[in-house]
Design an enzyme around this catalytic site. Sequence first.
Site, PDB file in Angstrom:
ATOM      1  N   THR A 105      45.975  -2.306   5.585  1.00  0.00           N
ATOM      2  CA  THR A 105      46.279  -1.974   4.194  1.00  0.00           C
ATOM      3  C   THR A 105      47.146  -3.015   3.502  1.00  0.00           C
ATOM      4  OG1 THR A 105      48.211  -0.688   4.874  1.00  0.00           O
ATOM      5  CG2 THR A 105      46.114   0.475   4.689  1.00  0.00           C
ATOM      6  N   ASP A 106      47.820  -3.867   4.228  1.00  0.00           N
ATOM      7  CA  ASP A 106      48.667  -4.866   3.588  1.00  0.00           C
ATOM      8  C   ASP A 106      48.938  -6.002   4.557  1.00  0.00           C
ATOM      9  OD1 ASP A 106      51.347  -4.377   1.207  1.00  0.00           O
ATOM     10  OD2 ASP A 106      50.231  -6.168   1.762  1.00  0.00           O
TER      11      ASP A 106
END
Length: 358
Positions: free
Chosen positions: A333-334
């Site tokens: 996600t990041d």
Amino acid sequence: MLKGIVGLSDEEVKESYLLHGDNSFHKEKKKGFFGKFFENLKDPIIRILIIAMSLQIIFTFGNCNYMEIIGILSAILLSTTVSTLSEYKSELAFEKLDEEAQSTDVSVLRGGTIKKIKIHELVVGDIVYLSVGEKIPADGKLLEGKLIVDQSALNGEGVECVKIPGNDVDFELSNKTKVFRGSVIADGSAVMIVERVGDSTYYGMVAKDVQTETRMSPLKLRLESLAKQISRIGYIVAFVVGVTFLFNSLVIDNGFDKSRIISFVSDFGNVFPVLLRTITLMITVIVVAAPEGLPMMITVVLSANMKRMIRDNILVKKMVGIETAGSMNILFTDKTGTLTVGKPQCDRIITHSGVYKK
């Protein structure tokens, strides 16, 4: 208004347009409904069904099972039509969203007057006024003011960065003097001069890469492998059935008598019906081996999932998105520093004499 700057004149706008183009993105030629329909017919399972159906019609014409052929044809048409309609409607929705984005107004200085124009009408050299909450319409540099922008749409980094006037040449996302199309202004106001438009912008280059055809989806790869296995098994079984039937008709029915076998084979009137029956049996085996309901089932399931995601305000452009999401094991996600501690640690030291672990 900036001192000594009046913006582009109408003639300069035309010259800039001829030299650099406008701020719209080049769109690859989209396939229409029927183009997508025929493309979906290339599905490996669908191709097996079409080939099997064609062979049955050609070699058993007049004696074939018409109900079975109608069933296979209905499955092919229904599966292909449903998948084509789902993708076609999603693409139309994406195009509508893109048109709305292109209709956004921006404030520019032209001929000494501040005007409101559409974002796609911007050209290189335009002076644009920016304020908080707006999206930066093109790539360029600041002439006046200070901005805090969110560039996560371009680099995935959630940390906002500061942009100030300067004359740096490099168009790097980390450059504090350059602003990029698609960035959101979190705070501040400024005046920029447009230096890159349309496909030449950083955002435009990303959009161009997104439009290119991607590799086959995980589900398509599995279906292609399944289709090869089914066809291979079908051909082998059909060959065995054909050989067995010929052996039974030519040898066993003639009592293993060599003279009777030769006499039977010498008469084409006897051999032709046997060969026709053999071909019919082999084609029947191939048709039965092909799962005509599989493409329709997969299409219906994926289409239902697309509609379910639309109800959650998630617009999926192609069914490949559903297929790929269903094959994910890990979702990042990041970047490092958000999911991890962000502090590097020594795991091992490698030298000419050996490896030393911590």
